[in-house]
Design an enzyme around this catalytic site. Structure first.
Site, PDB file in Angstrom:
ATOM      1  N   GLU A   1      -4.551  -1.779   0.928  1.00  0.00           N
ATOM      2  CA  GLU A   1      -3.967  -2.194  -0.319  1.00  0.00           C
ATOM      3  C   GLU A   1      -4.180  -3.827   0.181  1.00  0.00           C
ATOM      4  O   GLU A   1      -3.413  -4.002   0.090  1.00  0.00           O
ATOM      5  CB  GLU A   1      -3.022  -1.198  -1.222  1.00  0.00           C
ATOM      6  CG  GLU A   1      -3.692  -0.302  -1.309  1.00  0.00           C
ATOM      7  CD  GLU A   1      -2.908   0.299  -2.554  1.00  0.00           C
ATOM      8  OE1 GLU A   1      -1.322   0.400  -2.660  1.00  0.00           O
ATOM      9  OE2 GLU A   1      -2.745   1.806  -1.767  1.00  0.00           O
TER      10      GLU A   1
ATOM     11  N   LEU B   1      -6.687   2.001  -4.653  1.00  0.00           N
ATOM     12  CA  LEU B   1      -4.772   1.678  -4.495  1.00  0.00           C
ATOM     13  C   LEU B   1      -4.981   4.033  -4.773  1.00  0.00           C
ATOM     14  O   LEU B   1      -4.218   4.315  -5.496  1.00  0.00           O
ATOM     15  CB  LEU B   1      -4.303   2.558  -6.217  1.00  0.00           C
ATOM     16  CG  LEU B   1      -4.585   0.092  -6.171  1.00  0.00           C
ATOM     17  CD1 LEU B   1      -3.609  -0.480  -7.556  1.00  0.00           C
ATOM     18  CD2 LEU B   1      -3.714   0.072  -5.242  1.00  0.00           C
ATOM     19  N   SER B   2      -4.994   4.306  -3.842  1.00  0.00           N
ATOM     20  CA  SER B   2      -5.188   6.211  -3.598  1.00  0.00           C
ATOM     21  C   SER B   2      -4.417   5.747  -1.776  1.00  0.00           C
ATOM     22  O   SER B   2      -6.022   6.280  -1.175  1.00  0.00           O
ATOM     23  CB  SER B   2      -6.483   6.410  -4.057  1.00  0.00           C
ATOM     24  OG  SER B   2      -6.396   7.846  -3.635  1.00  0.00           O
ATOM     25  N   GLU B   3      -3.171   6.069  -1.978  1.00  0.00           N
ATOM     26  CA  GLU B   3      -3.284   6.532  -0.645  1.00  0.00           C
ATOM     27  C   GLU B   3      -3.510   7.426   0.442  1.00  0.00           C
ATOM     28  O   GLU B   3      -3.918   7.568   1.225  1.00  0.00           O
ATOM     29  CB  GLU B   3      -1.598   6.425  -0.334  1.00  0.00           C
ATOM     30  CG  GLU B   3      -0.478   4.974  -0.492  1.00  0.00           C
ATOM     31  CD  GLU B   3      -1.224   4.145  -2.114  1.00  0.00           C
ATOM     32  OE1 GLU B   3      -1.454   5.447  -3.146  1.00  0.00           O
ATOM     33  OE2 GLU B   3      -0.450   3.954  -2.739  1.00  0.00           O
TER      34      GLU B   3
ATOM     35  N   PHE C   1       4.778   0.571   1.558  1.00  0.00           N
ATOM     36  CA  PHE C   1       5.952   0.664   1.331  1.00  0.00           C
ATOM     37  C   PHE C   1       6.184   2.217   1.649  1.00  0.00           C
ATOM     38  O   PHE C   1       5.131   3.444   1.243  1.00  0.00           O
ATOM     39  CB  PHE C   1       7.068   0.932  -0.369  1.00  0.00           C
ATOM     40  CG  PHE C   1       7.191  -0.650  -0.513  1.00  0.00           C
ATOM     41  CD1 PHE C   1       7.736  -1.217  -0.268  1.00  0.00           C
ATOM     42  CD2 PHE C   1       5.693  -1.084  -1.528  1.00  0.00           C
ATOM     43  CE1 PHE C   1       8.010  -3.123  -0.855  1.00  0.00           C
ATOM     44  CE2 PHE C   1       5.549  -2.631  -2.674  1.00  0.00           C
ATOM     45  CZ  PHE C   1       6.833  -3.443  -1.285  1.00  0.00           C
TER      46      PHE C   1
ATOM     47  N   ASP D   1       8.130   4.145   1.109  1.00  0.00           N
ATOM     48  CA  ASP D   1       8.174   5.437   0.071  1.00  0.00           C
ATOM     49  C   ASP D   1       6.664   6.261  -1.451  1.00  0.00           C
ATOM     50  O   ASP D   1       6.895   6.455  -1.245  1.00  0.00           O
ATOM     51  CB  ASP D   1       8.744   4.282  -1.055  1.00  0.00           C
ATOM     52  CG  ASP D   1      10.375   3.359  -0.949  1.00  0.00           C
ATOM     53  OD1 ASP D   1      11.558   3.100  -0.878  1.00  0.00           O
ATOM     54  OD2 ASP D   1       9.912   2.397   0.172  1.00  0.00           O
TER      55      ASP D   1
ATOM     56  N   HIS E   1      11.266   1.826  -3.658  1.00  0.00           N
ATOM     57  CA  HIS E   1      10.544   0.689  -2.553  1.00  0.00           C
ATOM     58  C   HIS E   1      11.440   0.611  -1.730  1.00  0.00           C
ATOM     59  O   HIS E   1      11.481  -1.262  -0.707  1.00  0.00           O
ATOM     60  CB  HIS E   1      10.580  -0.834  -3.559  1.00  0.00           C
ATOM     61  CG  HIS E   1       8.937  -0.514  -4.270  1.00  0.00           C
ATOM     62  ND1 HIS E   1       9.603  -0.109  -6.105  1.00  0.00           N
ATOM     63  CD2 HIS E   1       7.980  -0.741  -4.371  1.00  0.00           C
ATOM     64  CE1 HIS E   1       8.455   0.105  -6.676  1.00  0.00           C
ATOM     65  NE2 HIS E   1       7.267  -0.127  -5.617  1.00  0.00           N
TER      66      HIS E   1
END
Lengths: 371, 335
Positions: free
Chosen positions: B30, B68-70, B93, B95, B139
């Site tokens: 990202e 934005l889609s891990e 991150f 997290d 985070h």
């Protein structure tokens, strides 16, 4: 005029990266008579420990530096003077002493501290010190680099122009070794001499560097003024292959440290930093291949492949052979193979005799240069 | 070696040199380019902390800005690795890794084992860990123990710029999936880093300080706090040996056990929560293998078993400090 007889003892600068050192211990007391070359105190850096020697004779009048204390280089840590200099003059000298600033042309002003030469053998790192008429070229051994001359280059540069270089495959020079043989490395040295315009030089070689120096003399005798061979390869067939194999194979501190301990009579000289620096070198891309190629090219079958003792005898080039009596890599019995050469065996030192007994070795080389 | 650069620059250089060396290496994540698809500067961001800045101009489309889609792009990276590429995916991150656990735990980590050793998955997932950034509970975590727990994954945590470059290069060349954890507070830290390319082997801890009284085992930012504690203790003639694990999986047990056999005392420092942590893992191993060498009970210094607080003053108390580490050392010395 009395100032002339007061000689400052300062924290030395051993090598380009040293910025401070620890005064480990005083070897002399206030009032002791000192001859030039006597060891006055011991200094430890993160690289190695060594002794500071008197540059001139006199009486140790004042010990200013405290033991176990770290001082920046060039700090006044003691005063040497004649017996008849009044104490008041010594006080005045100490009181008014100013740490000399880096002179113009010194590293801070001159940009990069190391220089690089684009030679036919690739990009080679080197240093140049001093400005005397005589030219000295110091050639390190297998797995070494120009910092192997940490305790020698500055001392020799007092009366000569001194070059040190990283051989191909070593230090920060190119890792490509096109001809991994003594003859190939000698060609690289000659090509370096061409590039930096050294017409003729006193060659000082350590270990494999000694064999390379002899081979340079064989290939281009007119370019060699004298040969100083320190614990040199090329004088006999024997070599401690366990050391060579261990050095090439070791990838961790645990494995490498005991290997390096073979290099010194006093194994305690192998510091963390020394092991770390060598590991950092060994991890660089291309180093593993370069060392393996050199091992195969120079020590095939566990024997030295180039024996050059006859070169010395037939060349007529003045030669000096220096050996550490406790060398565990190359036997000191090889020293006598060089007929016609002056031979000095130094007690209490191993393969890295130029580090362990720097003062002795520097003194011997200086005599060689003046002869 | 005369050149000092930051850990951020060292990571950038590692990516640059590996992309130049091997055309199968590519980078995705990202905002790693930032500005793609818009009218402005294309290489606008270089990731949230600027690690990939400047690479787009050299390697163009080998840097991919992802949606934005891990779960989608980590899955894509794992798939690309299985098909012969060497992707480096930046997952902002650690997290956020929860949404792609299946891709990492069940797929990437298992391929080699599920396909008779024939499948290789040379994917690197770069991610940020750690507290002290006032970034709150979602985070600021150090979830390294979660990944260390999974066989088939390698977990790497550099504590300085030199290690960061050599370990990232090794991660890219390694044929297994690597979770590469960068501590947010270390990006600006500078040190001597060779210009040339080099790889630091996995499973080799770094003894960053030698000492004979107590062994402190740690990694990441805590290496620096442990070194501060050791400097403090040295004034009282307590000599600490500080071990930076560098890689948590594989882990260098030999160096840890050898050190404890010399010192007889162990303090494990971990920024992660205490339960099932690297600290508890090292404690267990040492008590199992070197029990007779121990002169005192093992001490652990970790964050508490609570989420990372958002309040700056609470976060400061939450993280293991040099004082807490020194206190734990003194406790082992009292025995």
């Amino acid at each position: 005029m009395s100032e002339k007889r007061i000689i400052p003892i300062v924290m030395p600068k051993w090598g380009l990266s040293m910025s401070e050192g620890k005064l480990a211990s005083w070897l002399m007391k206030d009032g002791d008579k000192v001859k030039a070359g006597d060891q006055i105190l011991e200094v430890e850096t993160d690289k190695i420990a060594g002794a500071v020697e008197a540059s001139e004779g006199g009486v140790l009048r004042r010990r200013i530096g405290q033991e176990d204390t770290v001082y920046p280089i060039k700090t006044l840590i003691g005063v040497l003077a004649d017996e008849d200099v009044p104490d008041a003059d010594i006080d005045a000298f100490v009181g008014s002493y100013v740490v000399p600033q880096a002179e113009e042309g010194e590293e801070e002003a001159a940009g990069p501290r190391y220089e690089f030469a684009e030679t036919a053998a690739g990009r080679l790192r080197y240093t140049k010190r001093g400005s005397g008429d005589k030219t000295v070229l110091l050639i390190h051994g297998f797995g070494g680099d120009l910092d192997n001359w940490l305790f020698n280059a500055d001392a020799l540069a007092e009366g000569a122009t001194v070059y040190t270089l990283d051989l191909p495959g070593h230090g920060q020079s190119t890792k490509a070794v096109s001809e991994p043989t003594v003859a190939g490395l000698a060609k690289a040295v000659l090509s370096f001499m061409d590039t930096v315009k050294i017409d003729k030089a006193h060659l000082v070689g350590h270990s494999l560097g000694g064999a390379i120096a002899m081979e340079v003399a064989r290939q281009a005798k007119p370019r060699v003024t004298s040969l100083t061979l320190i614990c040199s390869a090329g004088l006999g067939p024997d070599i401690n292959m366990e050391y060579i194999d261990g050095f090439v194979a070791s990838a961790s501190r645990r494995d490498l440290k005991p290997v390096l301990e073979n290099l010194f009579a006093d194994a305690g000289l192998v510091s963390r930093q020394m092991v770390d620096d060598l590991l950092k070198y060994k991890r660089l891309d291309g180093v593993g291949e370069a060392l393996s190629a050199l091992k195969a090219g120079v020590f095939a079958g566990g024997r030295q492949s180039a024996i050059l003792a006859d070169v010395l005898a037939s060349s007529g080039v003045p030669a000096l052979v220096i050996w550490g009596a406790e060398d565990k890599i190359l036997p000191s019995t090889h020293a006598t193979a060089a007929s016609g050469a002056k031979v000095e065996i130094i007690e209490g030192a191993g393969h890295m005799v130029q580090m362990e007994q720097a003062g002795r070795v520097n003194g011997l080389i200086k005599v060689m240069l003046s002869g | 070696m005369a050149r000092k650069i930051s850990m951020r620059q060292a990571l950038n250089e590692a990516l640059d040199q590996e992309m130049a060396r091997d055309p199968t290496v590519f980078v995705m994540g990202e905002d790693i380019v930032g500005g793609m698809g818009g009218d402005g500067e294309k290489d606008a961001w270089g990731g949230v902390l600027g690690v990939t800045k400047g690479l787009y101009s050299k390697y163009g489309d080998r840097l991919l800005d992802t949606p934005l889609s891990e779960s989608a792009y980590i899955g894509a990276a794992v798939g690309a690795a299985a098909c012969g590429m060497r992707p480096v995916a930046e997952l902002m991150f650690i997290d956020f890794m929860g949404v792609c656990f299946d891709e990492i735990f069940n797929q990437a980590a298992k391929f080699k084992y599920m396909f008779g050793g024939k499948a290789e998955t040379p994917v690197v997932i770069r991610t940020m860990i750690g507290g002290g950034f006032r970034a709150a509970a979602q985070h600021s975590q150090v979830l390294t123990p979660l990944f260390t727990h999974i066989p088939g994954l390698k977990v790497v945590v550099p504590s300085n710029a030199y290690d960061a470059k050599g370990l990232l290069i090794q991660s890219i060349r390694d044929n297994d999936p690597v979770i590469f954890c960068e501590h947010k507070n270390l990006y600006g830290l500078e040190m001597d880093v060779p210009q040339e390319s080099y790889a630091i082997p996995f499973g080799e801890a770094n003894v960053v300080r030698e000492g004979k009284h107590v062994t402190i085992v740690t990694y990441g930012m805590m290496v620096h706090r442990a070194m501060d504690a050791a400097a403090q203790l040295a004034k009282d003639k307590v000599e600490c040996e500080v071990i930076d694990l560098r890689t948590l999986s594989p882990i260098d047990w030999d160096t840890v056990l050898e050190s404890v056999e010399n010192t007889g005392r162990l303090v494990c420092v971990d920024e992660a929560h205490p339960r099932c942590s690297i600290a508890s893992d090292v404690s267990a191993k040492v008590s199992q293998e070197a029990f007779k060498a121990l002169k005192a009970g093992i001490q652990m210094v970790t964050s508490p078993h609570t989420p990372v607080p958002f309040s700056p003053s609470l976060e400061d108390i939450y993280l293991p400090s040099a004082d807490k580490i020194a206190g734990a050392v003194r406790k082992t010395m009292a025995n």
